[in-house]
Write an enzyme that holds these catalytic residues in place. Sequence first.
Site, mmCIF file in Angstrom:
data_model
loop_
_atom_site.group_PDB
_atom_site.id
_atom_site.type_symbol
_atom_site.label_atom_id
_atom_site.label_comp_id
_atom_site.label_asym_id
_atom_site.label_seq_id
_atom_site.Cartn_x
_atom_site.Cartn_y
_atom_site.Cartn_z
ATOM 1 N N ARG A 1 0.816 -1.236 0.000
ATOM 2 C CA ARG A 1 0.000 0.000 0.000
ATOM 3 C C ARG A 1 0.840 1.274 0.000
ATOM 4 N NH1 ARG A 1 -3.347 -2.779 3.964
ATOM 5 N NH2 ARG A 1 -4.966 -3.894 2.813
ATOM 6 N N LYS B 1 4.379 11.596 -11.980
ATOM 7 C CA LYS B 1 3.493 10.802 -12.839
ATOM 8 C C LYS B 1 4.122 9.426 -13.009
ATOM 9 C CE LYS B 1 1.053 14.090 -15.778
ATOM 10 N NZ LYS B 1 0.862 14.556 -17.167
ATOM 11 N N GLU C 1 12.123 16.622 -25.305
ATOM 12 C CA GLU C 1 11.474 17.083 -24.068
ATOM 13 C C GLU C 1 12.163 18.338 -23.522
ATOM 14 O OE1 GLU C 1 8.597 15.913 -23.188
ATOM 15 O OE2 GLU C 1 8.518 13.720 -23.279
ATOM 16 N N LYS D 1 9.579 22.846 -14.943
ATOM 17 C CA LYS D 1 8.658 21.768 -14.547
ATOM 18 C C LYS D 1 8.282 21.902 -13.071
ATOM 19 C CE LYS D 1 7.247 17.099 -15.066
ATOM 20 N NZ LYS D 1 7.333 15.815 -15.723
ATOM 21 N N GLU E 1 -2.677 17.908 -12.574
ATOM 22 C CA GLU E 1 -3.081 18.288 -13.926
ATOM 23 C C GLU E 1 -4.569 18.590 -14.028
ATOM 24 O OE1 GLU E 1 -0.889 16.278 -17.074
ATOM 25 O OE2 GLU E 1 -2.630 16.508 -18.366
ATOM 26 N N ARG F 1 -0.808 22.099 -15.790
ATOM 27 C CA ARG F 1 0.189 21.050 -16.054
ATOM 28 C C ARG F 1 0.043 20.442 -17.447
ATOM 29 N NH1 ARG F 1 2.593 16.321 -12.058
ATOM 30 N NH2 ARG F 1 3.867 15.338 -13.673
ATOM 31 N N ASN G 1 2.380 18.647 -21.907
ATOM 32 C CA ASN G 1 2.082 17.624 -22.920
ATOM 33 C C ASN G 1 2.081 18.185 -24.327
ATOM 34 O OD1 ASN G 1 1.753 15.173 -21.442
ATOM 35 N ND2 ASN G 1 -0.029 16.122 -20.501
ATOM 36 N N HIS H 1 2.384 15.890 -27.310
ATOM 37 C CA HIS H 1 2.173 14.514 -26.852
ATOM 38 C C HIS H 1 0.893 13.884 -27.412
ATOM 39 C CE1 HIS H 1 5.447 15.547 -24.226
ATOM 40 N NE2 HIS H 1 5.401 14.397 -23.594
ATOM 41 N N HIS I 1 1.714 10.520 -28.783
ATOM 42 C CA HIS I 1 1.220 9.253 -28.224
ATOM 43 C C HIS I 1 0.506 8.436 -29.295
ATOM 44 C CE1 HIS I 1 1.198 10.688 -23.729
ATOM 45 N NE2 HIS I 1 2.395 10.405 -24.178
ATOM 46 N N HIS J 1 9.858 7.476 -27.558
ATOM 47 C CA HIS J 1 8.892 8.462 -27.070
ATOM 48 C C HIS J 1 9.294 9.879 -27.485
ATOM 49 C CE1 HIS J 1 6.046 10.415 -24.377
ATOM 50 N NE2 HIS J 1 7.040 11.104 -23.840
HETATM 51 P P1 NAD Z 1 13.942 4.409 -21.695
HETATM 52 O O1 NAD Z 1 13.652 4.377 -20.283
HETATM 53 O O2 NAD Z 1 13.428 3.300 -22.547
HETATM 54 O O3 NAD Z 1 15.507 4.534 -21.891
HETATM 55 C C1 NAD Z 1 16.033 4.598 -23.187
HETATM 56 C C2 NAD Z 1 17.103 3.522 -23.444
HETATM 57 O O4 NAD Z 1 18.334 3.969 -22.931
HETATM 58 C C3 NAD Z 1 16.835 2.193 -22.808
HETATM 59 O O5 NAD Z 1 17.279 1.175 -23.647
HETATM 60 C C4 NAD Z 1 17.680 2.257 -21.553
HETATM 61 O O6 NAD Z 1 18.019 1.000 -21.045
HETATM 62 C C5 NAD Z 1 18.879 2.989 -22.057
HETATM 63 N N1 NAD Z 1 19.642 3.735 -21.072
HETATM 64 C C6 NAD Z 1 19.168 4.442 -20.041
HETATM 65 N N2 NAD Z 1 20.153 5.114 -19.462
HETATM 66 C C7 NAD Z 1 21.291 4.814 -20.119
HETATM 67 C C8 NAD Z 1 22.636 5.220 -20.002
HETATM 68 N N3 NAD Z 1 22.998 6.140 -19.118
HETATM 69 N N4 NAD Z 1 23.529 4.686 -20.833
HETATM 70 C C9 NAD Z 1 23.159 3.796 -21.799
HETATM 71 N N5 NAD Z 1 21.901 3.399 -21.983
HETATM 72 C C10 NAD Z 1 20.968 3.911 -21.151
HETATM 73 O O7 NAD Z 1 13.389 5.766 -22.380
HETATM 74 P P2 NAD Z 1 13.323 7.279 -21.880
HETATM 75 O O8 NAD Z 1 13.384 8.076 -23.114
HETATM 76 O O9 NAD Z 1 14.259 7.561 -20.797
HETATM 77 O O10 NAD Z 1 11.863 7.391 -21.258
HETATM 78 C C11 NAD Z 1 10.715 7.215 -22.044
HETATM 79 C C12 NAD Z 1 9.576 6.851 -21.125
HETATM 80 O O11 NAD Z 1 9.339 7.913 -20.225
HETATM 81 C C13 NAD Z 1 8.274 6.607 -21.861
HETATM 82 O O12 NAD Z 1 7.679 5.442 -21.369
HETATM 83 C C14 NAD Z 1 7.436 7.818 -21.502
HETATM 84 O O13 NAD Z 1 6.064 7.541 -21.499
HETATM 85 C C15 NAD Z 1 7.941 8.147 -20.146
HETATM 86 N N6 NAD Z 1 7.726 9.559 -19.751
HETATM 87 C C16 NAD Z 1 7.163 9.784 -18.562
HETATM 88 C C17 NAD Z 1 6.988 11.077 -18.120
HETATM 89 C C18 NAD Z 1 6.426 11.342 -16.746
HETATM 90 O O14 NAD Z 1 6.129 12.492 -16.439
HETATM 91 N N7 NAD Z 1 6.334 10.344 -15.901
HETATM 92 C C19 NAD Z 1 7.400 12.146 -18.918
HETATM 93 C C20 NAD Z 1 7.989 11.868 -20.145
HETATM 94 C C21 NAD Z 1 8.154 10.550 -20.560
HETATM 95 N N1 GLY Z 2 5.470 14.859 -18.824
HETATM 96 C C1 GLY Z 2 4.284 15.572 -18.565
HETATM 97 C C2 GLY Z 2 4.031 15.802 -17.133
HETATM 98 O O1 GLY Z 2 4.809 15.445 -16.280
HETATM 99 O O2 GLY Z 2 3.006 16.329 -16.799
#
Ligand code: NAD
Ligand code: GLY
Length: 363
Positions: free
Chosen positions: A124, A146, A188, A230, A240, A244, A248, A251, A255, A268
């Site tokens: 929990r 998020k 981003e 941010k 949001e 907020r 996006n 996005h 998406h 992404h």
């Molecule tokens: P990811 O987490 O898939 O990482 C990208 C790749 O790089 C992966 O293969 C990973 O293993 C590799 N990697 C990571 N760090 C590394 C390093 N230092 N050296 C070598 N390789 C490395 O992708 P991302 O672009 O980091 O994140 C995308 C995700 O984030 C999506 O799922 C998206 O929806 C999410 N997202 C969330 C928010 C939020 O507010 N929570 C905002 C934007 C994106």
């Molecule tokens: N990445 C969009 C948000 O955090 O709201």
Amino acid sequence: MSASKHHVTIDLDDRSYDIVIGAELLGNPGTYARLPGGGCAAIVSNDTVAPLFGARLATALRGRYSQVIEINLPDGEAHKDWPTLNRIFDSLLRAGSDRKTTLFALGGGVIGDMTGFAAACYMRGVPYVQVPTTLLAQVDSSVGGKTAINHAMGKNMIGVFNQPLLVVADVDTLTTLPQRELVAGLAEVIKYGPIADDAFFAWLEQNLDALLLRDTQALAHAIRRACEIKARVVSQDERETGLRAILNFGHTFGHAIEAGLGYGSWLHGEAVGCGMVMAADLSVRAGLIEPVYAARIERLVQRAGLPVHAPALGIERYQQLMRVDKKADAGQTRFVLIEAPGRAGLHHVPPDLVADVIRLRTQ
Ligand code: NAD
Ligand code: GLY
């Protein structure tokens, strides 16, 4: 040249926390000195990142936690799902981790989003720390609470808001990042200019080459400015209900591209980059900004190496995918549009304008 250390605070009353940005942070026990410590530290990572940084983080945490365990998930957006999330719970239960456990998300946005969600659910709710290792995660996903996994019908559809205790953005981790991932992260970074800070947009135009060459000072500045923006937005609108949504920008189209092609086909950030160009075009068609400003956005996205033409999924398929967007209001898709350089808002747009953008922007 090494980057000096910066702190940015997310101001959320008793859930406030710091983002620490700089070099030589991840493996330094002092970075974690203000965490409660005591119980089990569970480092959640993946098969790519754990071999690079897992041991260094584990060593830094050993003095503060009675037990340090490592949980490695398969790498990739395609694994941001229920079965993979369940592997975190399996590992925690097998290790006998109790409520005093703190999860550490070591990786990019996929690991961060899944670990934050797992932390909200395990027994929990247990605390967690973000240790982002991609540019995208350092400027966006690790900040703001998020968390989610994907559903076949839509991106990030299952999740919760859950703020971390701390975010550790160590720019040294970016040295091992593949160039395609660095470029995806730049999408981003770029988004913060048009939505919130026109001066930062101009700085990006000037300093894009340094960022592409991974100049540490330039990266640290971009990460800091992105996190400051941010932090301001999230502190005003954590869940949001309004403001907020501007984060996006790009996005809604993005998406749809990701889900339409199958998660993991386009990164992404790549989808967001192209989505920003489409949303900028839509902002022009909606009469909000001059074409010259949309052209500057497109030019910067293109210079970064991001796609500016969308995949040809068909107009109806785009519209169907965009209806599942979380910003949809009574079944109507809404778009984050640029209202003026450095200012954005959420808008309903006539479907024929959206169709025009899709038609003209698809390959
Ligand atoms: P990811 O987490 O898939 O990482 C990208 C790749 O790089 C992966 O293969 C990973 O293993 C590799 N990697 C990571 N760090 C590394 C390093 N230092 N050296 C070598 N390789 C490395 O992708 P991302 O672009 O980091 O994140 C995308 C995700 O984030 C999506 O799922 C998206 O929806 C999410 N997202 C969330 C928010 C939020 O507010 N929570 C905002 C934007 C994106
Ligand atoms: N990445 C969009 C948000 O955090 O709201």
